[in-house]
Design a protein around this motif. Structure first.
Motif, mmCIF file in Angstrom:
data_model
loop_
_atom_site.group_PDB
_atom_site.id
_atom_site.type_symbol
_atom_site.label_atom_id
_atom_site.label_comp_id
_atom_site.label_asym_id
_atom_site.label_seq_id
_atom_site.Cartn_x
_atom_site.Cartn_y
_atom_site.Cartn_z
ATOM 1 N N PHE A 100 37.735 49.694 29.220
ATOM 2 C CA PHE A 100 36.671 49.852 28.237
ATOM 3 C C PHE A 100 35.848 51.064 28.632
ATOM 4 N N ALA A 101 35.006 51.522 27.725
ATOM 5 C CA ALA A 101 34.298 52.792 27.865
ATOM 6 C C ALA A 101 33.686 52.924 29.257
ATOM 7 N N PRO A 102 33.626 54.177 29.764
ATOM 8 C CA PRO A 102 33.943 55.422 29.068
ATOM 9 C C PRO A 102 35.363 55.925 29.302
ATOM 10 N N GLU A 103 36.241 55.177 29.981
ATOM 11 C CA GLU A 103 37.598 55.642 30.189
ATOM 12 C C GLU A 103 38.572 54.553 29.755
ATOM 13 N N ASN A 104 39.848 54.891 29.660
ATOM 14 C CA ASN A 104 40.847 53.968 29.124
ATOM 15 C C ASN A 104 41.726 53.400 30.221
ATOM 16 N N ILE A 105 41.151 53.114 31.362
ATOM 17 C CA ILE A 105 41.915 52.671 32.530
ATOM 18 C C ILE A 105 41.594 51.211 32.828
ATOM 19 N N SER A 106 42.622 50.435 33.138
ATOM 20 C CA SER A 106 42.385 49.087 33.644
ATOM 21 C C SER A 106 42.499 49.121 35.161
ATOM 22 N N TYR A 107 41.677 48.323 35.826
ATOM 23 C CA TYR A 107 41.603 48.340 37.283
ATOM 24 C C TYR A 107 42.015 46.983 37.836
ATOM 25 N N LEU A 108 42.805 47.024 38.910
ATOM 26 C CA LEU A 108 43.272 45.799 39.545
ATOM 27 C C LEU A 108 42.871 45.798 41.003
ATOM 28 N N LEU A 109 42.225 44.727 41.420
ATOM 29 C CA LEU A 109 41.797 44.581 42.803
ATOM 30 C C LEU A 109 42.359 43.285 43.362
ATOM 31 N N ARG A 110 42.809 43.351 44.584
ATOM 32 C CA ARG A 110 43.249 42.154 45.303
ATOM 33 C C ARG A 110 42.024 41.562 45.996
ATOM 34 N N ILE A 111 41.657 40.351 45.598
ATOM 35 C CA ILE A 111 40.429 39.730 46.075
ATOM 36 C C ILE A 111 40.759 38.778 47.223
ATOM 37 N N PRO A 112 40.188 38.983 48.398
ATOM 38 C CA PRO A 112 40.406 38.037 49.501
ATOM 39 C C PRO A 112 39.634 36.747 49.248
ATOM 40 N N ASN A 113 40.122 35.663 49.823
ATOM 41 C CA ASN A 113 39.469 34.373 49.591
ATOM 42 C C ASN A 113 38.499 33.997 50.697
ATOM 43 N N ALA A 114 38.428 34.794 51.758
ATOM 44 C CA ALA A 114 37.536 34.472 52.874
ATOM 45 C C ALA A 114 37.222 35.742 53.636
ATOM 46 N N PRO A 115 36.075 35.799 54.321
ATOM 47 C CA PRO A 115 35.734 36.992 55.095
ATOM 48 C C PRO A 115 36.514 37.109 56.394
ATOM 49 N N THR A 116 37.212 36.049 56.790
ATOM 50 C CA THR A 116 38.016 36.057 58.005
ATOM 51 C C THR A 116 39.402 35.527 57.670
ATOM 52 N N GLY A 117 40.318 35.639 58.631
ATOM 53 C CA GLY A 117 41.646 35.091 58.439
ATOM 54 C C GLY A 117 42.654 36.150 58.033
ATOM 55 N N ALA A 118 43.880 35.685 57.751
ATOM 56 C CA ALA A 118 44.994 36.591 57.519
ATOM 57 C C ALA A 118 44.831 37.434 56.266
ATOM 58 N N PHE A 119 44.110 36.938 55.272
ATOM 59 C CA PHE A 119 44.003 37.653 54.008
ATOM 60 C C PHE A 119 42.706 38.448 53.879
ATOM 61 N N ARG A 120 41.960 38.571 54.934
ATOM 62 C CA ARG A 120 40.661 39.242 54.842
ATOM 63 C C ARG A 120 40.843 40.717 54.510
ATOM 64 N N ASP A 121 39.826 41.292 53.895
ATOM 65 C CA ASP A 121 39.843 42.696 53.516
ATOM 66 C C ASP A 121 38.441 43.259 53.730
ATOM 67 N N PRO A 122 38.086 43.580 54.970
ATOM 68 C CA PRO A 122 36.720 44.037 55.238
ATOM 69 C C PRO A 122 36.374 45.340 54.528
ATOM 70 N N SER A 123 37.382 46.143 54.158
ATOM 71 C CA SER A 123 37.083 47.412 53.503
ATOM 72 C C SER A 123 36.563 47.224 52.084
ATOM 73 N N LEU A 124 36.792 46.061 51.494
ATOM 74 C CA LEU A 124 36.244 45.784 50.170
ATOM 75 C C LEU A 124 34.786 45.379 50.255
ATOM 76 N N GLY A 125 34.421 44.818 51.388
ATOM 77 C CA GLY A 125 33.056 44.356 51.587
ATOM 78 C C GLY A 125 33.065 42.883 51.952
ATOM 79 N N THR A 126 32.071 42.465 52.696
ATOM 80 C CA THR A 126 31.922 41.054 53.051
ATOM 81 C C THR A 126 30.510 40.559 52.791
ATOM 82 N N THR A 127 29.565 41.466 52.612
ATOM 83 C CA THR A 127 28.168 41.097 52.416
ATOM 84 C C THR A 127 27.695 41.628 51.074
ATOM 85 N N LEU A 128 27.111 40.773 50.265
ATOM 86 C CA LEU A 128 26.610 41.188 48.964
ATOM 87 C C LEU A 128 25.359 42.046 49.133
#
Length: 785
Positions: free
Chosen positions: A185-213
């Motif tokens: 949706f505006a202003p560009e015509n791109i859809s974005y996909l992010l892999r969301i981790p389910n916990a701040p720790t563990g095998a699926f964590r992704d600290p580069s996305l962020g852990t603190t709001l």
């Protein structure tokens, strides 16, 4: 699972099963074949524990299932089709339970809530603290449909709560990560996909996305510090100086300009209103830049302005560098900067012929005005004291220091160095054969980035956090055959003093100071003060370079980079704190050898023996530090385009954050050789079967998101912030929510045009941040269906 009476995996005649979170939903659709004698058929669905519990439709759609907290509850869904003779489908010959039943396993033990918010940022006058609130208009995302992909299931949710705010809460399984697709949706015509981790720790964590709001910004983090963590994503999708959906009150602006100095060419005086967005977020957005024609060179009136907030207005006079008297040799450039040039420009399609000329222009005079917020209509900026000659400065374009062009040339055409920020791109080591599908290590190949048909662009800008976009001061683009180190027309502004006023401007008694000395200091404060002395570090000077390396027969790769100015306002050639930076002075190099491996793979990423059925995007990161270790970007973007609407997969770098394996479905910037774990190519592999070397990257595109027809275009981007050059308090790496924020709200004019056309949207640099940023992309790769 015997405890609930189910076989997992199901046997050949057992109903299949699907696992969902409590409160999750499954979409049902039925298909039947009428008997040979014809007649109508009827459908009867029963959904044990479902809402709704029954349906008589062939395609009943989504059904919601809930379990008690802490329990795993099996619920049976059954489809019965009855023909005109009252015969039911389940009694047909050869029919087994797979055809008319499915177990819905509702996992109440591993359920949490994913929360998504689209936000509007209300910017504040005088560099006050911005505020954010959930979006309430469709143009910024209200009512958009997002898709959630988890464990083979796809569900959609509308981003709109009962109060008509852009908020949605989605039940997800807490023991598996998931993808979210944010639609175009505006202003560009791109859809974005992010892999969301389910916990701040563990095998699926992704600290580069962020852990603190974080507050007042785009952010990712977890609502709770213990289970359920409730991952939360907030993205600013619109911003402005007026409340969302409202247009600020208008007034008219009049005044006098001293930006004169000749009539050739006639229309090279430009009024740029830097505090007004370019994205049409208010009624004045499309009318923010105005060309000052030769018949109005002394004064102006009836300029549409915003009454509710202060505006910054700059007059610039631009000239082609052939008109600068101090040039050491004649310059063929005859065109001053135009309206479309007052941004960021790299268009190397025009450098494909031998007759193309170099282009260079400079802003030679500048006049600055600040129009305070208030009720005056019309507001006369001359009467406000802002029109005095002392506020009109000659920028005196000067050649950059003699060390700068050779520095640029070295970083492009020299071989990699042995210390950080020394050397360049020529002869990068590529430790594999690009035609080997396994990319076996221990190869000794290199890339030679071609000197010819490469384009380089250089520009100088001013930037302040109270402006909506940067102000361009000069630009140079040598033709492909002109050596950068000999090109004499790189200019930088060198005024005796920047515009400032130390007397109060009516009606708010404000003052401003645009001093950029020394040029490298920029702390994102405000150059404005109301009733006091303004700061002198509220404006920063920076440079932007863009380069198109052609190599291995591939084109359309680009490296773009901002450079915070050094202490005397020059492009920096000496840096501090560089112990972990790449050896290339550009800060990053293009991803190499993007290919798609379509061999079939299991869910864990291992080969299953099938010659087809997979969609693994692989590439190599050749950026190394002085010790030879891969330098990951802040994140990767894999662009997959079919038709006109591209998808952008936003991936973490150096992932997984813990142990890496050859069977990982996502592996970026391998840190060691795998599976042996050895650290160098010296000596044989431990088990003789290493398939991965440092810098290898890959990503298995989920089945639901793969193209099925037509050609696809793949491009891999690396996004990296460089914090070492004059970092400010609180500096942190650029993350993916920041980048989405920038794409949705940035208003700088970025023009990076690839040779063969296509989309280079990520070059909309997010100027909400005040550190150096590198954007680079691989060549565009065409892939068969």
């Amino acid at each position: 699972n015997p405890s609930i009476g189910l076989v997992n995996p199901p046997g050949p005649n057992d109903p299949d099963l699907v696992v969902i979170p409590s409160g999750g939903k499954v979409s049902f659709s039925g298909v039947s074949t009428p008997p040979g004698s014809g007649g109508t058929v009827t459908y009867s669905w029963t959904f044990q524990g479902g809402v709704p519990a029954t349906s008589t439709q062939a395609d009943p759609g989504e059904v919601i299932f809930t379990a008690n907290p802490g329990s795993i509850t099996p619920l049976l869904a059954t489809l019965t089709v009855t023909d005109a003779f009252n015969r039911v489908s389940s009694a047909g010959p050869g029919v087994n339970k797979k055809t008319y039943q499915k177990w819905i396993i509702v996992d109440g033990q591993n359920t949490q809530t994913f929360k998504l918010a689209f936000l509007y940022r209300l910017k504040a006058d005088n560099n006050g603290t911005s505020s954010v609130a959930p979006v309430t208009t469709a143009g910024h995302g209200l009512g958009q449909i997002v898709s959630i992909f988890q464990d083979g299931l796809t569900n959609t949710y509308v981003v709109q709560d009962q109060s008509n705010q852009a908020l949605v809460s989605v039940p997800v399984r807490s023991n598996l990560p998931f993808y979210i697709q944010i639609p175009a949706f505006a202003p560009e015509n791109i859809s974005y996909l992010l892999r969301i981790p389910n916990a701040p720790t563990g095998a699926f964590r992704d600290p580069s996305l962020g852990t603190t709001l974080l507050s007042n910004t785009s952010t990712f983090g977890f609502e709770n510090t213990s289970s359920p963590f409730n991952p939360t994503l907030k993205v600013v999708t619109g911003q402005g100086f007026a409340p969302e959906g409202q247009n600020p009150l208008e007034r008219r602006i009049a005044g006098t300009t001293q930006v004169l100095g000749g009539q050739t060419p006639a229309n090279n005086r430009w009024l740029d209103r830097l505090s007004v967005p370019l994205d049409n977020s208010d009624s004045l957005g499309a009318l923010n830049q105005w060309v000052q024609g030769s018949n109005f060179i002394y004064g102006f009136n009836d300029i549409r302005g915003n009454q509710s907030f202060a505006e910054w207005m700059f007059f610039l006079k631009t000239l082609g560098t052939d008109q600068l008297a101090e040039l050491p040799t004649p310059d063929t450039t005859t065109t001053p900067g135009t309206l479309n040039d007052l941004g960021f420009g790299l268009d190397y399609a025009k450098y494909s012929g031998d007759t193309q000329a170099s282009e260079s222009f400079a802003a030679t005079r500048m006049q600055a005005f600040r129009v305070p917020g208030g009720v005056t209509d019309p507001y006369d900026i001359t009467l406000a004291g802002s029109g005095s000659p002392s506020l009109t400065v000659d920028l005196l374009p000067q050649p950059v220091d003699a060390t700068v062009p050779p520095f640029f040339a070295t970083m492009l055409y020299a071989t990699p160095g042995s210390t950080p920020l020394a050397g360049g791109l020529q002869g990068l080591a590529i430790p594999y054969d690009a035609n080997d599908p396994d990319r076996l290590p221990n190869k000794s190949l290199s890339y030679s980035f071609a000197n010819t048909r490469s384009v380089f662009a250089y520009s100088e800008y001013l930037w302040s956090s109270v402006w909506a976009r940067p102000l361009v001061l000069n630009h140079a683009a040598p033709k492909y055959s002109e050596p950068i180190w000999l090109y004499p027309y790189f200019r930088r502004s060198n005024p005796a003093s920047w515009p400032m006023t130390t007397t109060g401007i009516s009606p708010d008694n404000s003052q401003f100071d645009l001093t950029v000395s020394p040029g490298g200091i920029f702390d994102a404060s405000s150059p404005v003060s109301v009733g006091g002395t303004p700061g002198t570090t509220g404006v920063g000077r920076f440079y932007w370079t863009a380069y198109t390396p052609f190599y291995n027969g591939a084109v359309n790769a680009v490296i773009a980079r901002t450079w915070q100015a050094d202490g005397v306002g020059e492009p920096p050639t000496v840096f501090s704190g560089t112990s972990t930076d790449a050896t290339s002075a550009l800060g990053f190099v293009p991803p190499q050898d993007v290919v798609v491996d379509k061999r079939g793979r299991n869910a864990n990423g291992s080969l299953n023996g099938s010659p087809s059925g997979g969609y693994r995007v692989t590439w190599f990161n050749a950026t190394k530090d002085a010790d030879g270790n891969p330098v990951p970007p802040d994140f990767w973007v894999v662009e997959l385009q079919t038709g006109s609407n591209p998808q952008h997969f936003l991936l973490p770098a150096s992932f997984p954050a813990d142990a890496q394996s050859v069977t990982d479905p996502i592996l970026t910037d391998a840190r060691t050789f795998l599976p042996s774990g050895r650290s160098s190519t010296d000596g044989p592999a431990v088990d003789g079967s290493d398939k991965v070397g440092p810098g290898y990257c890959w990503f298995d595109i989920p089945v639901e998101l793969r193209p099925t027809t037509g050609e696809a275009t793949l491009t891999v981007y690396a996004m990296k912030s460089i914090l070492r050059n004059n970092p400010v308090a609180g500096s942190r790496p650029l993350n993916r929510p920041d980048w989405l924020d920038g794409l949705k709200t940035v208003t700088a004019t970025i023009s990076v045009k690839p040779l063969n056309g296509g989309n280079l949207q990520p070059y909309r640099i997010p100027f909400n941040f005040y550190w150096d940023i590198v954007v680079t992309n691989s060549p565009q790769v065409i892939v068969a269906p």
